[in-house]
Write a protein that holds these residues in place. Structure first.
Motif, PDB file in Angstrom:
ATOM      1  N   LYS A 158       0.839  -1.205   0.000  1.00  0.00           N
ATOM      2  CA  LYS A 158       0.000   0.000   0.000  1.00  0.00           C
ATOM      3  C   LYS A 158       0.873   1.255   0.000  1.00  0.00           C
ATOM      4  CE  LYS A 158      -4.085   1.880   2.176  1.00  0.00           C
ATOM      5  NZ  LYS A 158      -5.120   1.685   3.178  1.00  0.00           N
ATOM      6  N   GLY A 159       1.956   1.242   0.782  1.00  0.00           N
ATOM      7  CA  GLY A 159       2.875   2.376   0.820  1.00  0.00           C
ATOM      8  C   GLY A 159       3.514   2.634  -0.536  1.00  0.00           C
ATOM      9  N   GLN A 160       3.904   1.568  -1.237  1.00  0.00           N
ATOM     10  CA  GLN A 160       4.479   1.719  -2.574  1.00  0.00           C
ATOM     11  C   GLN A 160       3.467   2.300  -3.544  1.00  0.00           C
ATOM     12  OE1 GLN A 160       5.874  -2.160  -3.645  1.00  0.00           O
ATOM     13  NE2 GLN A 160       7.531  -2.139  -2.145  1.00  0.00           N
ATOM     14  N   ASP A 161       2.231   1.845  -3.459  1.00  0.00           N
ATOM     15  CA  ASP A 161       1.195   2.366  -4.349  1.00  0.00           C
ATOM     16  C   ASP A 161       0.937   3.848  -4.090  1.00  0.00           C
ATOM     17  OD1 ASP A 161       0.956  -0.093  -5.542  1.00  0.00           O
ATOM     18  OD2 ASP A 161      -0.877  -0.662  -4.472  1.00  0.00           O
ATOM     19  N   ILE A 162       0.938   4.258  -2.831  1.00  0.00           N
ATOM     20  CA  ILE A 162       0.736   5.673  -2.494  1.00  0.00           C
ATOM     21  C   ILE A 162       1.891   6.511  -3.023  1.00  0.00           C
ATOM     22  CG2 ILE A 162       0.658   7.313  -0.566  1.00  0.00           C
ATOM     23  CD1 ILE A 162      -0.984   5.154   0.961  1.00  0.00           C
ATOM     24  N   CYS A 163       3.113   6.022  -2.854  1.00  0.00           N
ATOM     25  CA  CYS A 163       4.288   6.749  -3.366  1.00  0.00           C
ATOM     26  C   CYS A 163       4.239   6.871  -4.884  1.00  0.00           C
ATOM     27  CB  CYS A 163       5.572   6.057  -2.938  1.00  0.00           C
ATOM     28  SG  CYS A 163       5.967   6.269  -1.197  1.00  0.00           S
ATOM     29  N   LYS A 164       3.821   5.819  -5.575  1.00  0.00           N
ATOM     30  CA  LYS A 164       3.702   5.876  -7.039  1.00  0.00           C
ATOM     31  C   LYS A 164       2.656   6.899  -7.452  1.00  0.00           C
ATOM     32  CE  LYS A 164       4.923   1.066  -7.746  1.00  0.00           C
ATOM     33  NZ  LYS A 164       4.394  -0.263  -8.084  1.00  0.00           N
ATOM     34  N   ALA A 165       1.533   6.935  -6.741  1.00  0.00           N
ATOM     35  CA  ALA A 165       0.482   7.898  -7.070  1.00  0.00           C
ATOM     36  C   ALA A 165       0.977   9.333  -6.869  1.00  0.00           C
ATOM     37  CB  ALA A 165      -0.759   7.633  -6.224  1.00  0.00           C
ATOM     38  N   ILE A 166       1.704   9.564  -5.778  1.00  0.00           N
ATOM     39  CA  ILE A 166       2.255  10.904  -5.517  1.00  0.00           C
ATOM     40  C   ILE A 166       3.238  11.296  -6.607  1.00  0.00           C
ATOM     41  CG2 ILE A 166       3.746  12.218  -3.948  1.00  0.00           C
ATOM     42  CD1 ILE A 166       2.370  10.669  -1.632  1.00  0.00           C
ATOM     43  N   LEU A 167       4.096  10.361  -7.010  1.00  0.00           N
ATOM     44  CA  LEU A 167       5.063  10.654  -8.065  1.00  0.00           C
ATOM     45  C   LEU A 167       4.386  10.950  -9.404  1.00  0.00           C
ATOM     46  CD1 LEU A 167       7.913   8.103  -7.295  1.00  0.00           C
ATOM     47  CD2 LEU A 167       8.004  10.587  -7.095  1.00  0.00           C
ATOM     48  N   ILE A 168       3.328  10.246  -9.713  1.00  0.00           N
ATOM     49  CA  ILE A 168       2.607  10.490 -10.962  1.00  0.00           C
ATOM     50  C   ILE A 168       1.961  11.876 -10.942  1.00  0.00           C
ATOM     51  CG2 ILE A 168       0.576   9.783 -12.303  1.00  0.00           C
ATOM     52  CD1 ILE A 168       1.372   6.867 -11.620  1.00  0.00           C
ATOM     53  N   VAL A 169       1.353  12.225  -9.818  1.00  0.00           N
ATOM     54  CA  VAL A 169       0.731  13.548  -9.697  1.00  0.00           C
ATOM     55  C   VAL A 169       1.792  14.644  -9.833  1.00  0.00           C
ATOM     56  CG1 VAL A 169      -0.427  15.113  -8.068  1.00  0.00           C
ATOM     57  CG2 VAL A 169      -1.275  12.781  -8.385  1.00  0.00           C
ATOM     58  N   LEU A 170       2.926  14.484  -9.155  1.00  0.00           N
ATOM     59  CA  LEU A 170       4.004  15.472  -9.257  1.00  0.00           C
ATOM     60  C   LEU A 170       4.549  15.569 -10.675  1.00  0.00           C
ATOM     61  CD1 LEU A 170       5.989  14.829  -5.942  1.00  0.00           C
ATOM     62  CD2 LEU A 170       4.563  16.823  -6.508  1.00  0.00           C
ATOM     63  N   LEU A 171       4.707  14.447 -11.328  1.00  0.00           N
ATOM     64  CA  LEU A 171       5.210  14.439 -12.695  1.00  0.00           C
ATOM     65  C   LEU A 171       4.274  15.181 -13.636  1.00  0.00           C
ATOM     66  CD1 LEU A 171       7.422  13.299 -14.590  1.00  0.00           C
ATOM     67  CD2 LEU A 171       5.930  11.346 -14.947  1.00  0.00           C
ATOM     68  N   VAL A 172       2.977  14.918 -13.521  1.00  0.00           N
ATOM     69  CA  VAL A 172       1.990  15.602 -14.364  1.00  0.00           C
ATOM     70  C   VAL A 172       1.960  17.092 -14.035  1.00  0.00           C
ATOM     71  CG1 VAL A 172      -0.498  15.816 -14.826  1.00  0.00           C
ATOM     72  CG2 VAL A 172       0.584  13.561 -14.770  1.00  0.00           C
TER      73      VAL A 172
END
Length: 190
Positions: A158-172
């Motif tokens: 779950k922590g990895q999925d949250i970090c991936k979501a944050i990175l995608i939002v920041l990238l966009v």
């Protein structure tokens, strides 16, 4: 591969769930191994799964065995087992090398439903082409965590999925800022 490989460790959680289901449905599970240490661990995992399912009497230690550590000798032995036994389902989970194509093609020829999972990128195309379902890379670890229901593994997932979501939002967000900052905005309204 051997027990120091993370894919093998993940495959043991999946093996436990498979063995527990076979115990509940009173079907046979055959677990041939290419490494003596993996064999020992797999035997205990299957035995524990049968006990957990309330059917320790159904555990047959002869169905979890060591074949050989020779790569192609192992593949030949497994091919023979699949050809003779005609299993309904084949699970190829863990680390694989050149034997991946040999195993998957023989299993497909026998008509078995095949489920594969590995993080070895060079073997994924063979599994994708020859198997009905394939866990690709990280999906193997996610399936292992999901099936084991270990709180620590589920929390890490779950922590990895949250970090991936944050990175995608920041990238966009930073991509949009970069695009907007280079636009000639004053010239748009002339």
């Amino acid at each position: 591969s051997d027990m120091s490989d993370i894919a093998t460790i993940a495959s043991m959680n999946i093996l436990g769930e498979i063995a527990q289901r076979t115990a509940r449905y009173e079907t046979t599970v055959i677990v041939p191994n290419a490494d003596p240490i993996v064999y020992t661990v797999a035997r205990e995992v299957v035995k524990g799964a049968y006990t957990k399912a309330g059917r320790p009497d159904l555990f047959n230690p002869d169905h979890v065995y060591f074949v050989t550590s020779n790569q192609f000798g192992y593949a030949a032995a497994i091919d023979g087992i699949m050809t003779r036994e005609k299993p309904a389902t084949n699970f190829f989970v863990g680390g694989f090398a050149a034997e991946a194509l040999i195993l998957a093609e023989t299993g497909a020829a026998t008509g078995a439903i095949q489920i594969a999972g590995t993080d070895y990128l060079l073997q994924l195309p063979f599994f994708v082409c020859s198997c009905d379902y394939t866990l690709i890379g990280e999906e193997l670890y996610a399936a292992s965590a999901y099936l084991s229901r270990e709180p620590l593994l589920l929390g890490a997932l779950k922590g990895q999925d949250i970090c991936k979501a944050i990175l995608i939002v920041l990238l966009v967000m930073f991509t949009l800022i970069g695009i907007i900052s280079n636009l000639p905005i004053p010239n748009l309204f002339r």
